[in-house]
Design an enzyme around this catalytic site. Structure first.
Site, PDB file in Angstrom:
ATOM      1  N   SER A 255      89.571 120.709  37.777  1.00  0.00           N
ATOM      2  CA  SER A 255      89.562 119.197  38.173  1.00  0.00           C
ATOM      3  C   SER A 255      88.081 118.820  38.973  1.00  0.00           C
ATOM      4  O   SER A 255      87.582 119.684  39.270  1.00  0.00           O
ATOM      5  CB  SER A 255      90.761 118.822  39.059  1.00  0.00           C
ATOM      6  OG  SER A 255      90.573 118.832  40.505  1.00  0.00           O
ATOM      7  N   LYS A 256      88.117 117.469  38.950  1.00  0.00           N
ATOM      8  CA  LYS A 256      87.046 116.963  39.661  1.00  0.00           C
ATOM      9  C   LYS A 256      86.537 117.619  41.053  1.00  0.00           C
ATOM     10  O   LYS A 256      85.963 117.633  41.808  1.00  0.00           O
ATOM     11  CB  LYS A 256      87.026 115.513  39.695  1.00  0.00           C
ATOM     12  CG  LYS A 256      86.590 114.816  38.513  1.00  0.00           C
ATOM     13  CD  LYS A 256      87.069 113.450  38.160  1.00  0.00           C
ATOM     14  CE  LYS A 256      88.322 113.406  37.288  1.00  0.00           C
ATOM     15  NZ  LYS A 256      88.988 112.096  37.164  1.00  0.00           N
TER      16      LYS A 256
END
Length: 550
Positions: A255-256
């Site tokens: 994920s970011k």
RNA sequence: GGCCCCAUCGUCUAGCCCGGUCUAGGACAUCUCCCUUUCACGGAGAGGACAGGGGUUCAAAUCCCCUUGGGGUCACCA
């Protein structure tokens, strides 16, 4: 009926590699069957959507070579008979179908606020019971509902679920039955008037004539809700195929936030309390440091990483581009996460994928994204391409990401450097990242002092510095300053004074001109640097090493 | 926690549906050696997996059950 797939990202950031793989498989499935690939932007969350993000998606997809037949119009692609392709522009359509549901008694208004629902959820949790919406609003009399609506009380619309189990048929996962007790009367229109994801998806898939839904496995349980909605609306049922999640090597979801995690780690290791000046403003810095859920925006994060001298993990397609990965390699590798053609073929292109992709060959288990293997594939592709192509692509990469480097090297310098770099490059960025010493001013070059450099420069006599002193006039006498010309002068010197061990002369030269122990082949390096710079750097290196060792 | 899904080398996977051809194949990584002016590249070789336990069967990585482990999901996010 013509096959149609769609990729339906919500524009809340850049295209993530997991999303890219979904898009890739959707594309391959449709295009391999003479079908249509649709891009639809799911921007029903007003708080999280932005126009810039949807342009980012278009760019990333385009870079990968995944072009859509229908969707937002962008650089000649897109358009189509089923638009608009932004959900935020389809409100009238959703309202029409919402009204049908209301009229048929398949849906109803509910007036609980978010806080009220949270309280009910908490109460259920405290009692150890799973929370399901209690259908309190269903008990409201029609005139009560009407007067609340007339009074402008915020309301959502919920689907009235029929109360039977739902069996999902999935092309990759097989059949699964979700018990009726697991599905409550979920919200299909939010109080702000926008449909929820579930409703918009079902309506759009029907209207856009989507026949096959390929999406990430996180949507698997949602499928039951979508099927219920299709039944209530009298819609057709597309075929479903749920793709395994792509995650980090440690098993966590990619994920970011991983970028923020890397930054926090570096900040903690350096015991930084103040932000590097001009990178993050103090207010944002405090908020970010104080709360692990706060994310820095992409640009700020990148600037901070540069300031800290760390490399952020690549998460988005654009990150891989910046790091110098080739789009065809990324695509190839992504396809290998969760799918394989079923033989020992591993290297293939879009066209191969288009003709061989089959959702029945999609793997059911989540894949850990192995950047090391990706790097190896990238290396093979770079070293295997014709040199003209490498030059062209390296220049394009340099113009985008290292413009100052490009300027200082000049066209000829870049060409020489590319020639010397291709076979030792794993990414398009290597040629720039590892060779900064070429573009620093001769008098600004500093030398790394380590066991290795000191040994090479100051080891037993004749030391590296001794060789360099002797080499100065030799190099000074070279008339043809090219790789071969320099080699023709240095080789005989090594034969005569270093027992034929070229390394005895090459390594001190390398350190002198580059500041460290790594560079392209030494004669190429000197040729690119030019005679004057070479001599100047050697003089300064001798001075630097002998001054501190005395 | 409830529900759903899944389980082959460190990792991505082939094989599983249609049991025997599997002393389980490939790739990346690892280790050793070779090549070498550094870093890489390249060449040769090695080690490395059917989660555990029960069945069914002449025969199970392949079929069934249990256990364990992993993932997903339980929002007015998508």
């Amino acid at each position: 009926m013509r096959i149609a797939t769609r990729f339906a990202p919500s524009p809340s950031g850049h295209l993530h590699v997991g999303g890219a793989r979904t898009a890739l498989f959707c594309w391959a499935f449709a295009k391999g069957r003479d079908g249509t690939f649709i891009l639809r932007i799911e921007d029903t969350d007003q708080k999280r959507s932005s126009d810039a993000a949807s342009i980012g998606f278009a760019k990333d997809l385009h870079w990968l070579g995944i072009l859509w037949d229908e969707g937002p119009q962008w650089q000649g692609v897109g358009g189509g008979p089923h638009g608009p392709y932004f959900q935020s522009e389809r409100l009238a359509i959703y309202n029409h179908h919402l009204q049908r549901l209301l009229d048929a008694g398949h849906a109803y208004y509910a007036f609980e606020t978010g806080e009220e629902l949270d309280a009910k959820r908490k109460a259920s949790a405290a009692a150890g019971k799973p929370y399901r919406y209690d259908r309190a609003a269903l008990a409201l009399q029609p005139d009560e509902v009407a007067s609340k609506l007339a009074a402008g009380v915020p309301a959502v619309i919920r689907l009235k679920c029929p109360g039977h189990d739902v069996t999902i048929k999935d092309e990759v996962l097989g059949e699964a039955t979700i018990p009726a007790t697991e599905i409550d009367d979920f919200v299909i229109r939010k109080a702000d008037g926008f449909p929820t994801y579930h409703f918009a998806v079902v309506v759009d898939d029907e209207l856009m004539q989507v026949t096959h839904v390929l999406r990430a496995q996180e949507h698997f349980t949602n499928t039951a809700k979508h099927m219920l909605l299709q039944d209530a609306l009298g819609f057709r049922r597309p075929a479903y195929a749920h793709l395994p999640i792509i995650c980090n090597p440690d098993g966590s979801k990619m994920s970011k936030r991983d970028k923020d995690k890397a930054l926090r780690k570096a900040v903690a290791e350096r015991k930084l309390t103040e932000p590097p000046t001009g990178i993050v403003d103090p207010g944002a810095w405090g908020a970010w440091l104080g709360d692990k859920n706060v994310q820095l925006d992409l640009e700020t994060g990148q600037r901070l990483a540069d300031a800290l001298g760390i490399t952020l993990p690549e998460i988005n397609v654009d990150d891989f581009k910046r790091s110098g990965y080739l789009p065809e390699v990324l695509i190839n590798f992504l396809a290998l996460n969760g799918w394989s053609p079923g033989n020992d073929i591993e290297k293939f292109d879009l066209e191969f994928l288009r003709t061989s992709f089959d959702p029945r060959r999609v793997v059911k288990t989540p894949a850990k994204f192995d950047r090391v293997k990706l790097l190896s594939f990238n290396c093979d592709a770079i070293t295997g391409m014709p040199h003209e192509e490498f030059l062209r692509r390296a220049i394009a990469h340099g113009r985008s990401y290292h413009p100052a480097f490009m300027d200082r090297m000049g066209e000829q310098g870049i060409a020489m450097l590319a020639k010397a770099s291709q076979e030792r490059s794993k990414t398009l960025d290597d040629m720039f990242r590892g060779n900064r010493f070429f573009v620093v001013a001769d008098d600004a070059l500093t030398w790394e002092r380590s066991k290795n450099t000191d040994k090479a420069m100051l080891g037993e006599a004749p030391s590296g510095c001794d060789h360099l002193r002797a080499l100065l006039p030799v190099l000074g006498g070279v008339t043809e300053w090219t790789s071969t010309g320099i080699e023709a002068a240095v080789k005989p010197y090594a034969e005569a004074h270093a027992a034929g061990q070229l390394g005895k002369a090459a390594q001190p030269l390398r350190i002198a001109v580059s500041g460290g122990t790594v560079s392209p082949p030494i004669f190429d390096t000197l040729a690119i640097l030019g005679k004057a710079s070479t001599l100047r750097r050697i003089e300064r290196a001798i001075a630097a090493f002998t001054a501190t060792s005395a």
